[in-house]
Design a protein around this motif. Structure first.
Motif: not given
Length: 137
Positions: A20-21, A70, A23-24, A68, A6-9, A28
């Protein structure tokens, strides 16, 4: 056994949010086996939703955005929430616009790339979900 990733911004809707999206998404997908087509289709659908938020709901900046993502062995799920203007009626339709239309293809293409792209507005907040079932790489 592979762990879920999971990664978020969160931030303001600006062209910089695409970096940023991505990178997330990179974080993930890291360490999870996946095919390049699987990732390309999911990431494209996510980028189309992000572009839609920036272009349509963020016309009157500033708009707060949360992202977010996942990735599990079974599915990839991205969720955007934003405080922008409501999406126009019919945004959940899946049909491509006519050949003379100058816009309106992005979300239809996103829906063709993954299992579902849905939109809902609750208590003044837009919610976008992008879901793709995972297939073995």
């Amino acid at each position: 056994m592979t762990a879920d990733r999971t990664a978020g911004w969160s931030g303001t809707a600006t062209p910089g949010m695409f970096d940023e999206v991505h990178r997330c998404l990179d974080a993930a997908w890291a360490l999870l086996p996946h095919g390049p087509q699987e990732r390309a289709l999911f990431d494209t659908a996510v980028a189309e939703v992000a572009a839609n938020i920036l272009q349509h709901t963020a016309a009157h900046l500033p708009v707060d955005v949360r992202f977010l993502v996942t990735i599990t062995p079974e599915r990839a799920h991205a969720r955007f929430t934003d405080t922008g203007a409501p999406a126009p009626p019919g945004v959940n339709a899946t049909a491509l616009p006519g050949p003379a239309a100058e816009s309106g293809r992005g979300l239809a293409l996103a829906r063709a790339a993954v299992d579902s792209v849905t939109y809902a507005r609750t208590a003044g907040v837009n919610h976008w979900d992008v879901i793709a079932a995972r297939r073995p790489a």
